[in-house]
Enzyme design. Structure first.
Site, PDB file in Angstrom:
ATOM      1  N   HIS A  14      -5.545  -3.558   5.456  1.00 39.27           N
ATOM      2  CA  HIS A  14      -5.185  -3.869   4.064  1.00 39.27           C
ATOM      3  C   HIS A  14      -6.391  -4.402   3.300  1.00 39.27           C
ATOM      4  O   HIS A  14      -6.429  -5.559   2.900  1.00 39.27           O
ATOM      5  CB  HIS A  14      -4.012  -4.859   4.012  1.00 39.27           C
ATOM      6  CG  HIS A  14      -3.643  -5.231   2.606  1.00 39.27           C
ATOM      7  ND1 HIS A  14      -3.085  -4.341   1.716  1.00 39.27           N
ATOM      8  CD2 HIS A  14      -3.813  -6.383   1.907  1.00 39.27           C
ATOM      9  CE1 HIS A  14      -2.903  -4.923   0.552  1.00 39.27           C
ATOM     10  NE2 HIS A  14      -3.344  -6.167   0.636  1.00 39.27           N
TER      11      HIS A  14
ATOM     12  N   ASP B 147       0.837  -1.203   0.000  1.00 41.48           N
ATOM     13  CA  ASP B 147       0.000   0.000   0.000  1.00 41.48           C
ATOM     14  C   ASP B 147       0.878   1.261   0.000  1.00 41.48           C
ATOM     15  O   ASP B 147       0.572   2.255  -0.667  1.00 41.48           O
ATOM     16  CB  ASP B 147      -0.929  -0.008   1.228  1.00 41.48           C
ATOM     17  CG  ASP B 147      -1.820  -1.246   1.241  1.00 41.48           C
ATOM     18  OD1 ASP B 147      -2.352  -1.600   0.171  1.00 41.48           O
ATOM     19  OD2 ASP B 147      -1.958  -1.876   2.313  1.00 41.48           O
TER      20      ASP B 147
HETATM   21  N1  LIG Z   1      -0.581  -8.494   1.828  1.00 42.53           N
HETATM   22  C1  LIG Z   1      -0.606  -8.083   0.572  1.00 42.53           C
HETATM   23  O1  LIG Z   1      -0.379  -6.903   0.280  1.00 42.53           O
HETATM   24  C2  LIG Z   1      -0.903  -9.060  -0.519  1.00 42.53           C
HETATM   25  C3  LIG Z   1      -0.603  -8.738  -1.856  1.00 42.53           C
HETATM   26  C4  LIG Z   1      -0.818  -9.662  -2.852  1.00 42.53           C
HETATM   27  C5  LIG Z   1      -1.372 -10.922  -2.542  1.00 42.53           C
HETATM   28  N2  LIG Z   1      -1.646 -11.222  -1.250  1.00 42.53           N
HETATM   29  C6  LIG Z   1      -2.177 -12.533  -0.872  1.00 42.53           C
HETATM   30  O2  LIG Z   1      -1.125 -13.493  -0.891  1.00 42.53           O
HETATM   31  C7  LIG Z   1      -1.672 -14.806  -1.068  1.00 42.53           C
HETATM   32  C8  LIG Z   1      -0.886 -15.560  -2.121  1.00 42.53           C
HETATM   33  O3  LIG Z   1      -1.013 -14.969  -3.385  1.00 42.53           O
HETATM   34  P1  LIG Z   1      -0.305 -15.617  -4.685  1.00 42.53           P
HETATM   35  O4  LIG Z   1      -0.645 -14.743  -5.820  1.00 42.53           O
HETATM   36  O5  LIG Z   1       1.098 -15.917  -4.375  1.00 42.53           O
HETATM   37  O6  LIG Z   1      -1.139 -16.986  -4.813  1.00 42.53           O
HETATM   38  P2  LIG Z   1      -0.689 -18.337  -5.536  1.00 42.53           P
HETATM   39  O7  LIG Z   1      -1.904 -19.200  -5.658  1.00 42.53           O
HETATM   40  O8  LIG Z   1       0.064 -18.016  -6.773  1.00 42.53           O
HETATM   41  O9  LIG Z   1       0.343 -18.981  -4.514  1.00 42.53           O
HETATM   42  C9  LIG Z   1      -0.032 -19.417  -3.264  1.00 42.53           C
HETATM   43  C10 LIG Z   1       0.828 -20.595  -2.894  1.00 42.53           C
HETATM   44  O10 LIG Z   1       0.446 -21.008  -1.582  1.00 42.53           O
HETATM   45  C11 LIG Z   1       0.596 -22.420  -1.572  1.00 42.53           C
HETATM   46  N3  LIG Z   1      -0.133 -23.027  -0.465  1.00 42.53           N
HETATM   47  C12 LIG Z   1      -1.452 -23.252  -0.317  1.00 42.53           C
HETATM   48  N4  LIG Z   1      -1.673 -23.878   0.843  1.00 42.53           N
HETATM   49  C13 LIG Z   1      -0.473 -24.059   1.439  1.00 42.53           C
HETATM   50  C14 LIG Z   1      -0.060 -24.658   2.646  1.00 42.53           C
HETATM   51  N5  LIG Z   1      -0.928 -25.184   3.492  1.00 42.53           N
HETATM   52  N6  LIG Z   1       1.256 -24.624   2.930  1.00 42.53           N
HETATM   53  C15 LIG Z   1       2.144 -24.080   2.088  1.00 42.53           C
HETATM   54  N7  LIG Z   1       1.816 -23.510   0.918  1.00 42.53           N
HETATM   55  C16 LIG Z   1       0.512 -23.506   0.614  1.00 42.53           C
HETATM   56  C17 LIG Z   1       0.080 -22.884  -2.942  1.00 42.53           C
HETATM   57  O11 LIG Z   1       0.533 -24.201  -3.240  1.00 42.53           O
HETATM   58  C18 LIG Z   1       0.673 -21.814  -3.840  1.00 42.53           C
HETATM   59  O12 LIG Z   1       1.938 -22.196  -4.347  1.00 42.53           O
HETATM   60  C19 LIG Z   1      -3.140 -14.583  -1.422  1.00 42.53           C
HETATM   61  O13 LIG Z   1      -3.931 -14.802  -0.280  1.00 42.53           O
HETATM   62  C20 LIG Z   1      -3.216 -13.124  -1.811  1.00 42.53           C
HETATM   63  O14 LIG Z   1      -4.476 -12.558  -1.632  1.00 42.53           O
HETATM   64  C21 LIG Z   1      -1.425 -10.321  -0.257  1.00 42.53           C
HETATM   65  O1  LIG Z   2      -5.858  -7.280  -4.012  1.00 44.19           O
HETATM   66  C1  LIG Z   2      -5.572  -8.420  -3.675  1.00 44.19           C
HETATM   67  O2  LIG Z   2      -6.417  -9.322  -3.584  1.00 44.19           O
HETATM   68  C2  LIG Z   2      -4.140  -8.787  -3.399  1.00 44.19           C
HETATM   69  C3  LIG Z   2      -3.442  -7.818  -2.500  1.00 44.19           C
HETATM   70  O3  LIG Z   2      -4.071  -7.668  -1.278  1.00 44.19           O
HETATM   71  C4  LIG Z   2      -3.166  -6.487  -3.148  1.00 44.19           C
HETATM   72  O4  LIG Z   2      -3.371  -5.456  -2.498  1.00 44.19           O
HETATM   73  O5  LIG Z   2      -2.695  -6.478  -4.300  1.00 44.19           O
END
Ligand SMILES: NC(=O)c1ccc[n+]([C@@H]2O[C@H](COP(=O)([O-])OP(=O)(O)OC[C@H]3O[C@@H](n4cnc5c(N)ncnc54)[C@H](O)[C@@H]3O)[C@@H](O)[C@H]2O)c1
Ligand SMILES: O=C(O)C[C@H](O)C(=O)O
Length: 355
Positions: free
Chosen positions: A215, A188
């Protein structure tokens, strides 16, 4: 680009003052902390095979503060580790999958959690709760058991709930230390800086924008009145920038059209934040915005400026000098933030009662 130049470029947008103030300072950071004499630090990424996990693992491999890098996912991590491990940097890299979670986290100083499902167009982050709450709980319990002193950086959404879930799980295990649990809201801040600099034609490397709250949507509150350098904004510009920062995640989800949410910018943001956490652990205090156990507002978890040092969060700073527009934003976010926090707390309490 040469490797040192690339390494500098990767973190060049991390503003840092001579006293190392994390991603909030004024001058561009030129280098990572030097590895000479720095303590050995083990860092694990849980969810390392995913869209965030893979580029984040690469960026951590480039950080000379990391000496051991443990990459865990349910499957596929030996391949990621073999690939990343060929980069000629200090960190020893190993992949762990399936039932090797305990081994992955044992001895960790920092555990970063991007495991879980991402959004598709039309979903809110709260729609991820059903799946991700259980995933985060399982992983956090393993950290509580096998690496109880580790700092946790929670990325999995909904962060407004997964951080309270993390805290409650660790409390139930008797190993909760509020200084060590942080929700990663750095993206953010990264977005607010980018959008403000773009709109006002500023050098983004010199821009700083505080972002507080949580967030998700309205709970993300950028404080453009405290942005530096200070440039006048019309009410229309202010509202546009605020809304774009709040909707930054949705902008990416829509552009990816069903293929997930932000991964590359998130990996970048998480790597910046991890670098600050490690600097703090290694004795150079840093300032960051992060979602933590807080008494700054009525919400028990809240993102605001914190000082990171040798034990994690040393100090949570209060809110100062907000404009009426920002105070209104704070008031507006509270019901949504409290609902998400309570959902997380209730989930963890219910789950701990289960036989
Ligand atoms: N905080 C933030 O600003 C922010 C930003 C972007 C995404 N996110 C969040 O991050 C998360 C991941 O996003 P992504 O794009 O990498 O998703 P993705 O699906 O590409 O990757 C997620 C990974 O988690 C793994 N996984 C699932 N269950 C698991 C377990 N029990 N143990 C270990 N690994 C496990 C999956 O196998 C996969 O490889 C989502 O929840 C998304 O919303 C948060
Ligand atoms: O927007 C989402 O779902 C992923 C993450 O929290 C973001 O801010 O990009």
């Amino acid at each position: 680009m040469s490797f040192p130049a690339m390494r500098s470029a990767i973190l060049a947008a991390k503003a840092i003052a001579p006293s190392a103030v994390g991603s909030m300072g004024a001058a561009p950071m030129a280098t990572f902390a030097t590895s000479a004499g720095s303590p050995r630090r083990k860092v694990a990424v849980l969810g390392a095979g995913g869209g965030i996990g893979q580029p984040l693992s690469l960026l951590l491999k480039l950080n000379s503060q990391v000496s051991q890098l443990a990459l865990y996912d349910i499957a596929g991590t030996p391949g990621v580790a073999a690939d990343v491990g060929h980069c000629n940097t200090k960190a020893q890299c190993k992949g762990y999958e399936q039932d090797k979670l305990a081994e992955a986290v044992r001895g960790c100083d920092l555990v970063i959690v991007p495991a879980g499902v991402p959004r598709k167009p039309g979903m809110t982050r709260d729609d991820l709760f059903k799946v991700n709450a259980g995933i985060v709980k399982g992983l956090v319990e393993a950290v509580g058991k096998h690496a109880p002193g580790a700092i946790l950086n929670i990325i999995s959404n909904p962060v407004n709930s997964t951080v309270p879930i993390t805290a409650e799980c660790l409390k139930a295990m008797g190993v909760y230390d509020k200084r060590k649990v942080m929700g990663v809201t750095t993206l953010d801040v990264v977005r607010a800086k980018t959008f403000y600099a773009e709109m006002k034609g500023l050098d983004v490397a010199n821009v700083d924008v505080p972002v507080i709250g949580g967030h998700a949507g309205a709970t993300i509150l950028p404080l453009f009145s405290q942005a530096t350098p200070k440039v006048p904004l019309s009410q229309e510009e202010l509202e546009g920038l605020t809304k774009r920062t709040q909707d930054g995640g949705t902008e990416v989800v829509q552009a990816k059209a069903g293929k997930g949410s932000a991964t590359l910018s998130m990996a970048y943001a998480a790597a910046l934040f991890a670098d600050s956490v490690l600097r703090g652990l290694n004795g150079t205090p840093t300032m960051e915005y992060t979602y933590v156990d807080s008494n700054v507002t009525e919400a028990p978890y809240f993102a605001s400026k914190v000082k990171l040092s040798t034990e994690g969060v040393e100090k949570v700073f209060g809110l100062e000098g907000m404009t009426d527009y920002e105070k209104e934003g704070l008031k507006t976010m509270m019901p949504e933030l409290m609902k998400s926090i309570n959902a997380g707390i209730d989930f963890a309490k219910e789950a701990s009662k289960a036989p």
